[in-house]
Write a protein that holds these residues in place. Sequence first.
Motif, PDB file in Angstrom:
ATOM      1  N   GLY A   9      -5.196  -3.063  38.539  1.00 57.70           N
ATOM      2  CA  GLY A   9      -6.544  -3.739  39.287  1.00 57.70           C
ATOM      3  C   GLY A   9      -6.576  -4.180  39.470  1.00 57.70           C
ATOM      4  N   HIS A  10      -5.651  -5.309  39.568  1.00 60.50           N
ATOM      5  CA  HIS A  10      -6.348  -6.938  40.002  1.00 60.50           C
ATOM      6  C   HIS A  10      -6.970  -6.476  41.911  1.00 60.50           C
ATOM      7  CE1 HIS A  10      -5.430 -10.737  41.342  1.00 60.50           C
ATOM      8  NE2 HIS A  10      -6.490 -11.028  40.489  1.00 60.50           N
ATOM      9  N   ASN A  11      -7.980  -7.870  41.381  1.00 66.23           N
ATOM     10  CA  ASN A  11      -8.919  -7.613  42.962  1.00 66.23           C
ATOM     11  C   ASN A  11      -9.090  -6.550  43.110  1.00 66.23           C
ATOM     12  OD1 ASN A  11      -9.742  -9.377  45.238  1.00 66.23           O
ATOM     13  ND2 ASN A  11      -7.829  -9.627  46.607  1.00 66.23           N
ATOM     14  N   GLY A  12      -9.424  -5.218  42.517  1.00 64.86           N
ATOM     15  CA  GLY A  12      -9.436  -4.044  43.539  1.00 64.86           C
ATOM     16  C   GLY A  12     -10.616  -3.322  43.121  1.00 64.86           C
ATOM     17  N   THR A  13     -11.901  -4.097  42.756  1.00 68.05           N
ATOM     18  CA  THR A  13     -13.263  -3.316  43.179  1.00 68.05           C
ATOM     19  C   THR A  13     -14.026  -3.481  43.894  1.00 68.05           C
ATOM     20  OG1 THR A  13     -12.759  -2.823  40.661  1.00 68.05           O
ATOM     21  CG2 THR A  13     -14.478  -2.702  41.022  1.00 68.05           C
ATOM     22  N   HIS A  14     -15.172  -3.412  44.437  1.00 67.06           N
ATOM     23  CA  HIS A  14     -16.077  -3.829  45.096  1.00 67.06           C
ATOM     24  C   HIS A  14     -17.193  -3.451  44.337  1.00 67.06           C
ATOM     25  CE1 HIS A  14     -13.471  -2.592  49.044  1.00 67.06           C
ATOM     26  NE2 HIS A  14     -14.047  -4.211  49.024  1.00 67.06           N
ATOM     27  N   ILE A  15     -18.062  -4.288  44.675  1.00 64.09           N
ATOM     28  CA  ILE A  15     -19.327  -4.651  43.965  1.00 64.09           C
ATOM     29  C   ILE A  15     -20.612  -4.995  45.539  1.00 64.09           C
ATOM     30  CG2 ILE A  15     -20.971  -5.384  42.865  1.00 64.09           C
ATOM     31  CD1 ILE A  15     -18.556  -7.234  41.657  1.00 64.09           C
ATOM     32  N   TYR A  16     -21.038  -3.710  45.696  1.00 64.25           N
ATOM     33  CA  TYR A  16     -21.735  -3.898  46.915  1.00 64.25           C
ATOM     34  C   TYR A  16     -22.902  -4.408  47.438  1.00 64.25           C
ATOM     35  CZ  TYR A  16     -18.574  -0.168  47.386  1.00 64.25           C
ATOM     36  OH  TYR A  16     -17.227   0.868  47.946  1.00 64.25           O
ATOM     37  N   ASP A  17     -23.041  -5.367  48.245  1.00 68.14           N
ATOM     38  CA  ASP A  17     -24.570  -5.854  47.982  1.00 68.14           C
ATOM     39  C   ASP A  17     -24.352  -7.491  46.998  1.00 68.14           C
ATOM     40  OD1 ASP A  17     -25.822  -4.525  50.478  1.00 68.14           O
ATOM     41  OD2 ASP A  17     -26.203  -3.071  48.362  1.00 68.14           O
ATOM     42  N   ALA A  18     -23.035  -7.548  46.383  1.00 71.06           N
ATOM     43  CA  ALA A  18     -23.203  -8.705  45.708  1.00 71.06           C
ATOM     44  C   ALA A  18     -23.625  -9.744  46.617  1.00 71.06           C
ATOM     45  CB  ALA A  18     -21.173  -8.987  45.338  1.00 71.06           C
ATOM     46  N   ASP A  19     -24.707 -10.894  45.432  1.00 68.83           N
ATOM     47  CA  ASP A  19     -25.468 -12.108  46.783  1.00 68.83           C
ATOM     48  C   ASP A  19     -25.211 -12.417  44.985  1.00 68.83           C
ATOM     49  OD1 ASP A  19     -26.610 -13.839  47.233  1.00 68.83           O
ATOM     50  OD2 ASP A  19     -28.063 -12.881  47.735  1.00 68.83           O
ATOM     51  N   THR A  20     -24.304 -14.031  45.143  1.00 73.04           N
ATOM     52  CA  THR A  20     -24.548 -14.845  44.627  1.00 73.04           C
ATOM     53  C   THR A  20     -24.699 -16.095  44.420  1.00 73.04           C
ATOM     54  OG1 THR A  20     -21.642 -15.371  45.293  1.00 73.04           O
ATOM     55  CG2 THR A  20     -21.937 -13.468  43.487  1.00 73.04           C
ATOM     56  N   ASP A  73     -27.827 -17.107  44.329  1.00 74.02           N
ATOM     57  CA  ASP A  73     -28.789 -17.950  43.218  1.00 74.02           C
ATOM     58  C   ASP A  73     -27.793 -16.849  41.904  1.00 74.02           C
ATOM     59  OD1 ASP A  73     -30.534 -15.172  43.227  1.00 74.02           O
ATOM     60  OD2 ASP A  73     -31.652 -15.883  43.651  1.00 74.02           O
ATOM     61  N   ALA A  74     -29.023 -17.311  40.694  1.00 76.20           N
ATOM     62  CA  ALA A  74     -28.724 -16.747  39.164  1.00 76.20           C
ATOM     63  C   ALA A  74     -28.974 -15.222  38.910  1.00 76.20           C
ATOM     64  CB  ALA A  74     -28.856 -17.687  38.200  1.00 76.20           C
ATOM     65  N   ASP A  75     -30.229 -15.253  39.269  1.00 77.94           N
ATOM     66  CA  ASP A  75     -30.504 -13.313  39.628  1.00 77.94           C
ATOM     67  C   ASP A  75     -29.290 -12.332  40.194  1.00 77.94           C
ATOM     68  OD1 ASP A  75     -33.144 -13.715  38.073  1.00 77.94           O
ATOM     69  OD2 ASP A  75     -33.936 -13.711  40.177  1.00 77.94           O
ATOM     70  N   GLY A  76     -28.910 -12.924  41.508  1.00 77.33           N
ATOM     71  CA  GLY A  76     -27.859 -11.898  42.142  1.00 77.33           C
ATOM     72  C   GLY A  76     -26.896 -12.276  41.333  1.00 77.33           C
ATOM     73  N   GLN A  77     -26.580 -13.331  41.210  1.00 80.24           N
ATOM     74  CA  GLN A  77     -25.198 -13.469  40.042  1.00 80.24           C
ATOM     75  C   GLN A  77     -25.177 -12.359  38.516  1.00 80.24           C
ATOM     76  OE1 GLN A  77     -22.037 -15.648  40.654  1.00 80.24           O
ATOM     77  NE2 GLN A  77     -21.781 -14.485  39.708  1.00 80.24           N
ATOM     78  N   THR A  78     -25.542 -13.079  38.679  1.00 73.67           N
ATOM     79  CA  THR A  78     -26.087 -11.917  36.905  1.00 73.67           C
ATOM     80  C   THR A  78     -26.404 -10.038  37.405  1.00 73.67           C
ATOM     81  OG1 THR A  78     -28.079 -13.651  35.930  1.00 73.67           O
ATOM     82  CG2 THR A  78     -27.742 -11.635  34.985  1.00 73.67           C
ATOM     83  N   ARG A  79     -26.626  -9.664  38.381  1.00 70.18           N
ATOM     84  CA  ARG A  79     -26.228  -8.001  38.786  1.00 70.18           C
ATOM     85  C   ARG A  79     -25.207  -7.781  39.045  1.00 70.18           C
ATOM     86  NH1 ARG A  79     -30.958  -9.250  41.157  1.00 70.18           N
ATOM     87  NH2 ARG A  79     -30.439  -9.637  43.318  1.00 70.18           N
ATOM     88  N   ALA A  80     -24.195  -9.271  40.063  1.00 72.92           N
ATOM     89  CA  ALA A  80     -23.357  -9.067  40.052  1.00 72.92           C
ATOM     90  C   ALA A  80     -21.886  -8.869  39.270  1.00 72.92           C
ATOM     91  CB  ALA A  80     -22.907  -9.953  41.628  1.00 72.92           C
TER      92      ALA A  80
END
Length: 426
Positions: free
Chosen positions: A235-246, A248-255
């Motif tokens: 599974g390494h490097n195998g998953t997508h998180i759509y709209d990941a926005d790192t 700021d801390a809020d976006g990083q937490t959601r991701a």
Amino acid sequence: MRQVSETVDVLVVGGGTAGHIAAIQAARAGVTTSVVEAGTMLGGTMTAGGVWMPNHFFTQTGPVVQGIPWELYTASKEAEGLPIPDYRRRRPVETPGYYSYISVPVYAAVAEAAAVAAGVVLHYHEFVAEIRADGDWWEVVSLGRGVRRTTRCRELIDASGDSDAVRALGLRTTRSEVSQPGTLQYQFAGIEFEQLWKEEVQTLYEEAMADGTLRKGDWAYANMEPFIYYLRHGGHNGTHIYDADTSDADGQTRADVEGRERMLRMFRFVRERIPGAERASIRYMAPFALARETYHTVGEYTVVRDDFVRATRFDDAVCNAFNYIDLHSQEVGCEVSFIDDPDAIPTVPFRALVPEGSRRITVAGRNVSANRIAFAGIRAQCTCMAMGQATGAAAALAVQRGVASRDVPAADIVALTVEHGAVRPS
Ligand SMILES: Cc1cc2nc3c(=O)[nH]c(=O)nc-3n(C[C@H](O)[C@H](O)[C@H](O)COP(=O)(O)OP(=O)(O)OC[C@H]3O[C@@H](n4cnc5c(N)ncnc54)[C@H](O)[C@@H]3O)c2cc1C
């Protein structure tokens, strides 16, 4: 909170893929240099982020990125007791380049030792919060647990990945209409590959997608590779998180939360439904999710697709940018396209590393000024590291000459990086 004041010639914001090389280059060139790094080690995405696959030191015909990045890579291999692959004798297998892999703990420690030996002052666990200009100086406030540091410096290098310093200064940034998805790096172990019911695996995966057990993006490369490929690589490097926005801390937490949800969902599916994978375990999980792109700096020049695929010859090229175009999206998954002419080596012009209308600040790494498609090629790790070396050289020369980095001729930047082992851009 302790109030601390410091003065250095060059401050590097972010000690990640590009930033650690920038700092080592600047310090070795003879100027005082510090790094403010929000994380816990040097290397950023390539170490802490778990993307331990720097592309590309070599093409089919020769080296494209050497210098400090190659020195650290080879030093890390030596520390592991591993031979350095002879790229001149190897043929590329899947792509026109050659893959390299690092051991995260070894590389991070080797890079850190090199930075310390060069005299780089390291500040981990600290993030740059505010920047203001004071005449020919920058005043940079960084915050860490129990520490509020004010650093005065002549030159800034924004290697934050998200153009943090550029944004703090109110300089122009841009975002792609649709950003590429992010990823949480993790790896399963204990999948007994020989025991897997290989014929059934694809059907079981498709059933799980159809009944909602798995969701789109859990296996990001489904458009390119069958599910057995996911299992083969744990599974390494195998998953997508759509709209990941790192950025700021809020976006990083959601991701982070979504990345771990996806990992756990897949882990349960693999253990419960794939015969031969009942004893799977999670061997590794990166401590945070990654974004592929967020804010691009708008530079004095923006690299576009044709520059990349046709390898435009820039008068102010400061490093090579050899890679395939690796574009990820929610609609398609992953699309990879290669440059037809294997001898065409794209390069990075210095103007793409100088924020529009700025003085005494450069950017390196995925902050680079590039449009969506060009960015999908230029963001590879070796290119990011080479950009770092170029900006470190530019900042050092600027301080030594009493000018702004934007006014340092590209030829002089290249000459200094070449003195430190880099390849002259094509
Ligand atoms: C999932 C994924 C897979 C990839 N696969 C590959 C691959 O196989 N091969 C390849 O070559 N490339 C790959 N890439 C691309 C490549 O890894 C990145 O483009 C590159 O590492 C980015 O380097 P950077 O220096 O710009 O950012 P980073 O390496 O992310 O470094 C930025 C650093 O800045 C720090 N920072 C951020 N903000 C602040 C602040 N305000 N103050 C202080 N510190 C701060 C961060 O903590 C971080 O350490 C991949 C990228 C992703 C996301």
